[in-house]
Motif scaffolding. Structure first.
Motif, PDB file in Angstrom:
ATOM      1  N   LYS A 100      -9.646 -31.164 -37.089  1.00  0.00           N
ATOM      2  CA  LYS A 100      -8.890 -31.073 -35.839  1.00  0.00           C
ATOM      3  C   LYS A 100      -9.894 -31.020 -34.697  1.00  0.00           C
ATOM      4  O   LYS A 100     -10.699 -30.103 -34.601  1.00  0.00           O
ATOM      5  N   ILE A 101      -9.860 -32.047 -33.852  1.00  0.00           N
ATOM      6  CA  ILE A 101     -10.765 -32.160 -32.707  1.00  0.00           C
ATOM      7  C   ILE A 101      -9.941 -31.981 -31.438  1.00  0.00           C
ATOM      8  O   ILE A 101      -8.904 -32.637 -31.267  1.00  0.00           O
ATOM      9  N   ALA A 102     -10.400 -31.092 -30.553  1.00  0.00           N
ATOM     10  CA  ALA A 102      -9.626 -30.784 -29.348  1.00  0.00           C
ATOM     11  C   ALA A 102     -10.484 -30.870 -28.104  1.00  0.00           C
ATOM     12  O   ALA A 102     -11.709 -30.741 -28.157  1.00  0.00           O
ATOM     13  N   THR A 103      -9.818 -31.079 -26.979  1.00  0.00           N
ATOM     14  CA  THR A 103     -10.481 -31.009 -25.672  1.00  0.00           C
ATOM     15  C   THR A 103      -9.657 -30.099 -24.775  1.00  0.00           C
ATOM     16  O   THR A 103      -8.423 -30.100 -24.818  1.00  0.00           O
ATOM     17  N   PRO A 160      -9.013 -25.040 -34.160  1.00  0.00           N
ATOM     18  CA  PRO A 160      -9.594 -26.388 -34.128  1.00  0.00           C
ATOM     19  C   PRO A 160     -10.995 -26.363 -34.728  1.00  0.00           C
ATOM     20  O   PRO A 160     -11.697 -25.348 -34.656  1.00  0.00           O
ATOM     21  N   ASP A 161     -11.409 -27.473 -35.337  1.00  0.00           N
ATOM     22  CA  ASP A 161     -12.743 -27.554 -35.945  1.00  0.00           C
ATOM     23  C   ASP A 161     -13.816 -27.894 -34.929  1.00  0.00           C
ATOM     24  O   ASP A 161     -14.949 -27.413 -35.013  1.00  0.00           O
ATOM     25  N   ILE A 162     -13.464 -28.769 -33.982  1.00  0.00           N
ATOM     26  CA  ILE A 162     -14.397 -29.200 -32.939  1.00  0.00           C
ATOM     27  C   ILE A 162     -13.677 -29.083 -31.602  1.00  0.00           C
ATOM     28  O   ILE A 162     -12.522 -29.512 -31.471  1.00  0.00           O
ATOM     29  N   VAL A 163     -14.354 -28.495 -30.621  1.00  0.00           N
ATOM     30  CA  VAL A 163     -13.734 -28.312 -29.304  1.00  0.00           C
ATOM     31  C   VAL A 163     -14.682 -28.790 -28.214  1.00  0.00           C
ATOM     32  O   VAL A 163     -15.852 -28.405 -28.185  1.00  0.00           O
ATOM     33  N   CYS A 164     -14.160 -29.616 -27.315  1.00  0.00           N
ATOM     34  CA  CYS A 164     -14.881 -29.997 -26.100  1.00  0.00           C
ATOM     35  C   CYS A 164     -14.281 -29.221 -24.933  1.00  0.00           C
ATOM     36  O   CYS A 164     -13.073 -29.303 -24.696  1.00  0.00           O
ATOM     37  N   VAL A 209      -0.300 -22.932 -24.287  1.00  0.00           N
ATOM     38  CA  VAL A 209      -1.461 -22.311 -23.636  1.00  0.00           C
ATOM     39  C   VAL A 209      -1.287 -22.309 -22.110  1.00  0.00           C
ATOM     40  O   VAL A 209      -1.735 -21.383 -21.427  1.00  0.00           O
ATOM     41  N   ARG A 210      -0.614 -23.330 -21.593  1.00  0.00           N
ATOM     42  CA  ARG A 210      -0.402 -23.432 -20.140  1.00  0.00           C
ATOM     43  C   ARG A 210       0.591 -22.384 -19.650  1.00  0.00           C
ATOM     44  O   ARG A 210       0.626 -22.058 -18.454  1.00  0.00           O
ATOM     45  N   ASN A 211       1.365 -21.828 -20.572  1.00  0.00           N
ATOM     46  CA  ASN A 211       2.388 -20.839 -20.191  1.00  0.00           C
ATOM     47  C   ASN A 211       1.866 -19.400 -20.264  1.00  0.00           C
ATOM     48  O   ASN A 211       2.586 -18.470 -19.932  1.00  0.00           O
ATOM     49  N   GLU A 212       0.628 -19.231 -20.711  1.00  0.00           N
ATOM     50  CA  GLU A 212       0.045 -17.903 -20.826  1.00  0.00           C
ATOM     51  C   GLU A 212      -0.269 -17.331 -19.440  1.00  0.00           C
ATOM     52  O   GLU A 212      -0.423 -18.054 -18.461  1.00  0.00           O
ATOM     53  N   GLU A 213      -0.426 -16.016 -19.377  1.00  0.00           N
ATOM     54  CA  GLU A 213      -0.848 -15.377 -18.128  1.00  0.00           C
ATOM     55  C   GLU A 213      -2.280 -15.799 -17.808  1.00  0.00           C
ATOM     56  O   GLU A 213      -3.115 -15.939 -18.710  1.00  0.00           O
ATOM     57  N   HIS A 214      -2.580 -16.021 -16.535  1.00  0.00           N
ATOM     58  CA  HIS A 214      -3.906 -16.461 -16.076  1.00  0.00           C
ATOM     59  C   HIS A 214      -4.340 -17.773 -16.738  1.00  0.00           C
ATOM     60  O   HIS A 214      -5.519 -17.971 -17.029  1.00  0.00           O
ATOM     61  N   ALA A 215      -3.383 -18.651 -16.982  1.00  0.00           N
ATOM     62  CA  ALA A 215      -3.677 -19.901 -17.702  1.00  0.00           C
ATOM     63  C   ALA A 215      -4.477 -20.872 -16.848  1.00  0.00           C
ATOM     64  O   ALA A 215      -4.390 -20.873 -15.618  1.00  0.00           O
ATOM     65  N   SER A 216      -5.252 -21.714 -17.526  1.00  0.00           N
ATOM     66  CA  SER A 216      -5.811 -22.903 -16.882  1.00  0.00           C
ATOM     67  C   SER A 216      -4.665 -23.819 -16.478  1.00  0.00           C
ATOM     68  O   SER A 216      -3.551 -23.715 -17.014  1.00  0.00           O
ATOM     69  N   ASP A 217      -4.922 -24.734 -15.544  1.00  0.00           N
ATOM     70  CA  ASP A 217      -3.885 -25.716 -15.197  1.00  0.00           C
ATOM     71  C   ASP A 217      -3.847 -26.880 -16.193  1.00  0.00           C
ATOM     72  O   ASP A 217      -3.002 -27.767 -16.085  1.00  0.00           O
ATOM     73  N   HIS A 218      -4.758 -26.873 -17.169  1.00  0.00           N
ATOM     74  CA  HIS A 218      -4.743 -27.850 -18.263  1.00  0.00           C
ATOM     75  C   HIS A 218      -4.309 -27.165 -19.558  1.00  0.00           C
ATOM     76  O   HIS A 218      -4.504 -25.959 -19.728  1.00  0.00           O
ATOM     77  N   ALA A 219      -3.769 -27.940 -20.478  1.00  0.00           N
ATOM     78  CA  ALA A 219      -3.518 -27.460 -21.839  1.00  0.00           C
ATOM     79  C   ALA A 219      -4.459 -28.197 -22.791  1.00  0.00           C
ATOM     80  O   ALA A 219      -4.872 -29.330 -22.509  1.00  0.00           O
ATOM     81  N   PRO A 220      -4.804 -27.576 -23.924  1.00  0.00           N
ATOM     82  CA  PRO A 220      -5.649 -28.271 -24.899  1.00  0.00           C
ATOM     83  C   PRO A 220      -4.925 -29.476 -25.504  1.00  0.00           C
ATOM     84  O   PRO A 220      -3.718 -29.428 -25.757  1.00  0.00           O
ATOM     85  N   VAL A 221      -5.683 -30.530 -25.716  1.00  0.00           N
ATOM     86  CA  VAL A 221      -5.187 -31.747 -26.362  1.00  0.00           C
ATOM     87  C   VAL A 221      -5.986 -31.928 -27.650  1.00  0.00           C
ATOM     88  O   VAL A 221      -7.190 -31.677 -27.672  1.00  0.00           O
ATOM     89  N   TRP A 222      -5.335 -32.372 -28.727  1.00  0.00           N
ATOM     90  CA  TRP A 222      -6.033 -32.428 -30.013  1.00  0.00           C
ATOM     91  C   TRP A 222      -5.640 -33.654 -30.827  1.00  0.00           C
ATOM     92  O   TRP A 222      -4.586 -34.260 -30.607  1.00  0.00           O
ATOM     93  N   VAL A 223      -6.526 -33.987 -31.738  1.00  0.00           N
ATOM     94  CA  VAL A 223      -6.234 -35.027 -32.736  1.00  0.00           C
ATOM     95  C   VAL A 223      -6.544 -34.457 -34.114  1.00  0.00           C
ATOM     96  O   VAL A 223      -7.413 -33.595 -34.272  1.00  0.00           O
TER      97      VAL A 223
END
Length: 265
Positions: A5-8, A30-34, A242-256
């Motif tokens: 599982k690779i995510a950004t 995830p196994d790999i995260v950018c 993840v975007r719905n969490e408190e103090h969230a980033s404005d991005h959500a993680p995307v993965w393959v």
């Protein structure tokens, strides 16, 4: 051998979002995260904390702005490039490349380019062209390669809730979209769009006008796979929770999800 599982994930400040990042890593594994937009100098990167959570890391930080990192679960990424080749005089930390678990991983944070026209948009296009040149060299390699990150490009109108208030934005300009298309023409596969050709999938919801609550999103975080890796693509998605969490980033993680390499003979 299990699938990968690779995510950004554009964390929008690793100092402020570290608890969010750790929760996501623990839940989704995830196994790999950018990571992009660390907004932290190298000495402030929480490598030890991530190591405790089970992730080795390499990072290319910058105080207050930009910054990229690659994480590997139960492994250590092997650094290939810190910074985009051919741009050694660039002071902005936007590219990192490492060999991780049998895959060459390019982690990128493409310039936003606003306001446009102007020097910031010129820099975006120059950076994009250098990425295209480097991507061509990666295409020529015989290794599985992923180019993952925040591209700051909405590839088509299907990738945005509405173009009306974004028409002057650098993310939608024809020049930005043309550069992204040039990458695809080299043979890269846009994972999400490949698996979901007709669906509206978003990865970013800004903090204004209740865009998250209204699902007024954009798709600007992409994982591009080279022809050697693309046939192993099994699944892809967005961890929108993840975007719905408190103090969230404005991005959500995307993965393959990548199937194991098949051994012949």
């Amino acid at each position: 051998m299990p699938s990968l599982k690779i995510a950004t994930f554009n964390v929008n400040g690793i100092g402020a979002r570290l608890p969010n990042l750790l929760r996501w890593l623990e839940k989704e594994r995830p196994d790999i995260v950018c990571l992009q937009e660390l907004k932290a100098a190298d000495k402030a990167f929480p490598a030890k904390t991530l190591e405790t959570a089970g992730y080795g890391s390499v990072h290319h930080g910058q105080a207050s702005w930009n910054g990229v990192a690659i994480l590997a679960r139960d492994a250590e990424p092997l650094l290939i490039h810190r910074g985009l080749p051919g741009a050694e005089d660039d002071t902005q930390s936007r590219y990192l490349e490492a060999a991780v678990l049998g895959v060459v991983v390019g982690c990128l944070y493409l310039p936003n380019g606003n306001p446009q026209p102007g020097p910031k948009f010129d820099y975006k296009l120059q950076w994009f062209e250098r990425l295209i040149q480097h991507a061509q060299r990666l295409q020529a390699s015989e290794h599985p390669v992923v180019l993952a990150g925040d591209y700051n490009v909405v590839p088509t109108d299907l990738d945005i809730y509405s173009t009306r208030s974004w028409l002057k934005d650098a993310l939608l300009q024809p020049e930005s979209r043309a550069c992204y298309q040039k990458l695809l023409e080299q043979g890269w596969i846009d994972s999400i769009r490949h698996l979901y050709p007709d669906e509206r999938v978003y990865t970013f919801w800004d903090y204004f006008r209740q865009h998250w609550q209204k699902n007024s999103g954009l798709r600007i975080d992409h994982l591009l796979l080279n022809p050697i890796l693309a046939p192993r693509l099994r699944n892809a998605g967005v961890d929108a929770w993840v975007r719905n969490e408190e103090h969230a980033s404005d991005h959500a993680p995307v993965w393959v999800e990548i199937a194991p390499e098949t051994r012949h003979g």
